[in-house]
Design an enzyme around this catalytic site. Structure first.
Site, short mmCIF file in Angstrom:
data_model
loop_
_atom_site.label_atom_id
_atom_site.label_comp_id
_atom_site.label_asym_id
_atom_site.label_seq_id
_atom_site.Cartn_x
_atom_site.Cartn_y
_atom_site.Cartn_z
N GLU A 91 0.82 -1.21 0.00
CA GLU A 91 0.00 0.00 0.00
C GLU A 91 0.85 1.25 0.00
OE1 GLU A 91 -2.61 0.26 3.32
OE2 GLU A 91 -3.47 -1.72 2.97
N CYS A 104 3.32 8.58 0.66
CA CYS A 104 3.59 7.77 1.85
C CYS A 104 3.84 6.34 1.38
CB CYS A 104 2.39 7.84 2.78
SG CYS A 104 2.51 6.72 4.18
N CYS A 111 4.07 -6.45 9.25
CA CYS A 111 4.94 -5.81 10.25
C CYS A 111 4.98 -6.73 11.46
CB CYS A 111 4.35 -4.46 10.65
SG CYS A 111 5.35 -3.53 11.82
N CYS A 115 1.78 -3.29 17.20
CA CYS A 115 1.02 -2.19 17.82
C CYS A 115 -0.48 -2.53 17.79
CB CYS A 115 1.27 -0.87 17.10
SG CYS A 115 2.99 -0.35 17.15
N CYS A 118 -2.98 -0.96 15.11
CA CYS A 118 -2.55 -0.85 13.71
C CYS A 118 -2.89 -2.10 12.91
CB CYS A 118 -1.04 -0.62 13.68
SG CYS A 118 -0.37 -0.49 12.01
N GLY A 158 4.70 -1.39 7.80
CA GLY A 158 6.04 -1.84 8.18
C GLY A 158 6.78 -0.89 9.09
N GLU A 159 7.85 -1.41 9.67
CA GLU A 159 8.73 -0.60 10.52
C GLU A 159 10.04 -0.39 9.75
OE1 GLU A 159 8.95 1.27 13.24
OE2 GLU A 159 11.08 1.38 12.79
N SER A 190 9.43 7.34 9.78
CA SER A 190 8.70 7.17 11.04
C SER A 190 9.04 5.83 11.69
CB SER A 190 7.20 7.25 10.76
OG SER A 190 6.46 7.12 11.95
N SER A 213 6.85 7.44 16.76
CA SER A 213 5.48 7.13 17.18
C SER A 213 5.49 6.99 18.69
CB SER A 213 5.03 5.83 16.50
OG SER A 213 4.98 6.03 15.11
N HIS A 215 2.78 8.21 21.05
CA HIS A 215 1.42 7.73 21.38
C HIS A 215 1.07 7.61 22.85
CE1 HIS A 215 1.11 7.15 17.18
NE2 HIS A 215 1.62 5.94 17.10
N CYS A 332 -2.65 2.71 7.77
CA CYS A 332 -1.69 1.67 7.43
C CYS A 332 -2.28 0.27 7.39
CB CYS A 332 -0.59 1.60 8.48
SG CYS A 332 0.04 3.16 8.92
N1 SAH Z 1 6.31 1.56 11.91
C1 SAH Z 1 6.43 2.96 11.79
C2 SAH Z 1 5.71 3.56 10.60
C3 SAH Z 1 4.37 3.05 10.19
S1 SAH Z 1 2.90 3.63 10.88
C4 SAH Z 1 5.98 3.64 13.07
O1 SAH Z 1 5.55 2.97 13.97
O2 SAH Z 1 6.12 4.85 13.17
C5 SAH Z 1 2.71 5.33 10.63
C6 SAH Z 1 2.04 6.01 11.82
O3 SAH Z 1 0.63 5.71 11.89
C7 SAH Z 1 2.61 5.56 13.15
O4 SAH Z 1 2.71 6.68 13.99
C8 SAH Z 1 1.56 4.60 13.65
O5 SAH Z 1 1.63 4.41 15.03
C9 SAH Z 1 0.29 5.27 13.19
N2 SAH Z 1 -0.90 4.41 13.08
C10 SAH Z 1 -0.99 3.14 12.68
N3 SAH Z 1 -2.26 2.69 12.71
C11 SAH Z 1 -3.00 3.74 13.14
C12 SAH Z 1 -4.40 3.91 13.39
N4 SAH Z 1 -5.26 2.93 13.20
N5 SAH Z 1 -4.80 5.13 13.82
C13 SAH Z 1 -3.91 6.14 14.02
N6 SAH Z 1 -2.60 6.03 13.80
C14 SAH Z 1 -2.14 4.85 13.38
#
Ligand code: SAH
Length: 345
Positions: A91, A104, A111, A115, A118, A158-159, A190, A213, A215, A332
């Site tokens: 994606e 993006c 991944c 989290c 996600c 992905g990370e 990120s 991230s 959070h 994502c």
């Molecule tokens: N793995 C990396 C990048 C991918 S996610 C990271 O963790 O940063 C990109 C951003 O979207 C991250 O900040 C992630 O925590 C956030 N994200 C993922 N799923 C989400 C969701 N359902 N709602 C809000 N933010 C989300």
């Protein structure tokens, strides 16, 4: 097959010479791949038929097929679903801002960070993307839109720091003047906070913006949201952010997804200020996007604004990220997951 799209020009030159060809041919091929965005060796019309034949027998461009494009009626954001050579889905999202097109991209298929909010992580990690496959997402979008991509954010599936070597290779190639030449200043990477990798990344000498991230405003909440927090204490992660700033001079952005009743109270805002102090940083607030199997609800609008105001009172630089493309599964991993579920029956 040799993955020539992930090669630097120097590596490609060596490869071409090994094939028994003249070195300058590498420059032509590099230009076809990274500037003219060729989809096949047959497109490379200034190469001899013989060389094109030789290339197609030994190497691959690993071009991705565009499986689906969804356009948001709300804001024009487009979500692309690409199919890889091995039948996996990737994606990417194209967003249009005042200052140009931003793409993006994904760094992995699936991944393994887990989290809890996600969608990318449901089903775990399938495989890493190559540097060429990261570029390919930008190339296919640029070719589709016929407009230059200005900014790149590595914030898709992905990370990125879990696919470190390919990420670094990708950044070298995408910023190369002989390719798209997108400067580090227009690139954001990120991470969920892999401390050793963040430090290593700081030492690479890129000018990319690092986004963390975060959070959460405390260790316990972060652990509840993100399993990776169990491996790295929040203080350690913030220490790595400071190191990144000291090394690169680039301020770190904190991503903070707001979940109703989880991390969005005034007390959370106070803790957050205490945690990050008055350092040079920027916080991006985004109401959590509830994914199907997710257990979180997004924070109420008024709460998001109150949280923002509170942070601003502390002198923190904060924006509420525009929620783009919510009607097109832009979060994502959502679209890939839906397509896979559909095809399972
Ligand atoms: N793995 C990396 C990048 C991918 S996610 C990271 O963790 O940063 C990109 C951003 O979207 C991250 O900040 C992630 O925590 C956030 N994200 C993922 N799923 C989400 C969701 N359902 N709602 C809000 N933010 C989300």
């Amino acid at each position: 097959m040799v993955d020539i799209k992930s090669m630097t020009l120097g590596e490609l030159e060596n490869y071409i010479v090994d094939l028994g060809e003249k070195k300058f041919r590498a420059g032509q091929i590099y230009d076809w791949m990274h500037v003219k965005l060729a989809e096949s060796f047959d497109d490379m019309t200034n190469l001899s038929k013989d060389l094109r034949q030789k290339l197609s027998e030994n190497a691959s461009l690993y071009t991705m097929e565009t499986e689906r494009v969804q356009t948001s009626k709300e804001d024009g954001t487009q979500k692309f679903l690409f199919k890889t050579w091995d039948g996996e889905f990737v994606e990417s999202v194209k967003m249009v801002y005042k200052h140009g097109i931003s793409v993006c991209i994904s760094s992995q298929i699936g991944c393994r960070m887990g989290c809890s909010f996600c969608a990318s992580t449901v089903g775990g990690l399938i495989r890493n993307l190559t540097a060429g496959e990261m570029l390919e997402q930008i190339y296919r979008i640029q070719a589709y839109c016929k407009e230059r991509v200005k900014n790149v954010v590595v914030m898709g599936m992905g990370e990125p720091l879990d696919n470190y070597d390919s990420l670094v290779r990708f950044l070298r190639l995408v910023s190369d003047e002989k390719g798209l030449g997108i400067s580090g200043r227009n690139i954001t990477v990120s991470t969920c906070g892999l401390v050793e990798r963040m430090k290593q990344f700081a030492d690479e000498g890129f000018t990319a913006t690092l986004a963390l991230s975060l959070h959460a405003s405390n260790q316990a909440t972060r652990e509840a949201l993100m399993p990776v927090a169990k491996s790295y204490h929040i203080d350690e992660v913030l220490g790595a952010c400071r190191y990144y700033f000291e090394k690169t001079g680039r301020r770190v952005t904190f991503e903070y997804s707001l979940a109703d009743g989880v991390n969005d109270s005034d007390e959370n805002a106070r803790q957050l200020h205490e945690l990050i102090g008055d350092g040079i940083c920027h916080i991006n607030l985004i109401p959590i996007n509830p994914v199907r199997e997710g257990k979180y609800r997004e924070s109420k609008k008024a709460r998001v604004i109150a949280f923002k105001n509170k942070l601003e009172k502390y002198g923190i630089n904060v924006t509420i990220r525009r929620e783009m493309g919510r009607d097109i599964d832009a979060a994502c991993g959502q679209l890939r997951k839906r397509i896979k579920d559909e095809r399972k029956g």
